[in-house]
Write a protein that holds these residues in place. Structure first.
Motif, PDB file in Angstrom:
ATOM      1  N   LEU A  12       0.867  -1.173   0.000  1.00 46.92           N
ATOM      2  CA  LEU A  12       0.000   0.000   0.000  1.00 46.92           C
ATOM      3  C   LEU A  12       0.903   1.221   0.000  1.00 46.92           C
ATOM      4  O   LEU A  12       1.671   1.436   0.945  1.00 46.92           O
ATOM      5  CB  LEU A  12      -0.908   0.008   1.230  1.00 46.92           C
ATOM      6  N   LEU A  68      -3.273   0.329  -3.822  1.00 48.11           N
ATOM      7  CA  LEU A  68      -3.003  -1.081  -3.570  1.00 48.11           C
ATOM      8  C   LEU A  68      -2.218  -1.620  -4.755  1.00 48.11           C
ATOM      9  O   LEU A  68      -2.764  -1.768  -5.857  1.00 48.11           O
ATOM     10  CB  LEU A  68      -4.304  -1.862  -3.423  1.00 48.11           C
ATOM     11  N   ALA A 111      -6.150  -5.586   2.469  1.00 48.50           N
ATOM     12  CA  ALA A 111      -5.750  -4.178   2.577  1.00 48.50           C
ATOM     13  C   ALA A 111      -6.374  -3.531   3.806  1.00 48.50           C
ATOM     14  O   ALA A 111      -5.713  -2.773   4.526  1.00 48.50           O
ATOM     15  CB  ALA A 111      -6.156  -3.419   1.317  1.00 48.50           C
TER      16      ALA A 111
END
Length: 133
Positions: A12, A68, A111
């Motif tokens: 990320l 992402l 995530a």
């Protein structure tokens, strides 16, 4: 470059202001190609709000927008981000989205877990809320 948060299959990467402006113009950050279908409408809305906040003098610190990046192929498959710094109670709100071709594979869950763990590790954040619209 901004903050980085890693998970099993994702990196990320926090967008800086210039990368955010370029995204709004349809240009990916150098070395970060987009999966087909990215950015989504929600991405454009979130990044536009982020840029507007910066232009109005806000400093989000590490509480910005993260792309992402899938570790296997280096493609940006979606994004996740904070709606700003912690509020007076210390809570942060998180929103996220995935390109259609990356959905149904657990990436959003992965995530979200990574971002929540990072946020709760910050001394000023006792709570995380999610915007799943």
């Amino acid at each position: 470059m901004g903050n980085q948060i890693r998970s099993e299959r994702l990196c990320l990467l926090q967008l800086d202001t210039e990368e955010a402006r370029a995204l709004l113009q349809g240009s990916p950050a150098p070395g970060r190609p987009w999966l087909a279908g990215y950015p989504m409408q929600g991405t454009l809305i979130a990044v536009e709000a982020f840029v507007r906040a910066i232009d109005n003098g806000a400093d989000p610190g590490a509480y910005g927008v993260y792309q992402l990046v899938r570790s296997g192929d280096g493609l940006v498959i979606g994004d996740i981000g904070f709606h700003g710094r912690p509020n007076v109670a210390g809570s942060v709100t998180v929103g996220y989205g995935l390109a259609p071709g990356a959905r149904g594979q657990g990436y959003a869950t992965e995530a979200l877990r990574a971002v929540v763990a990072w946020a709760l590790a910050q001394p000023e954040v006792p709570a995380v809320e999610a915007d799943t619209t």
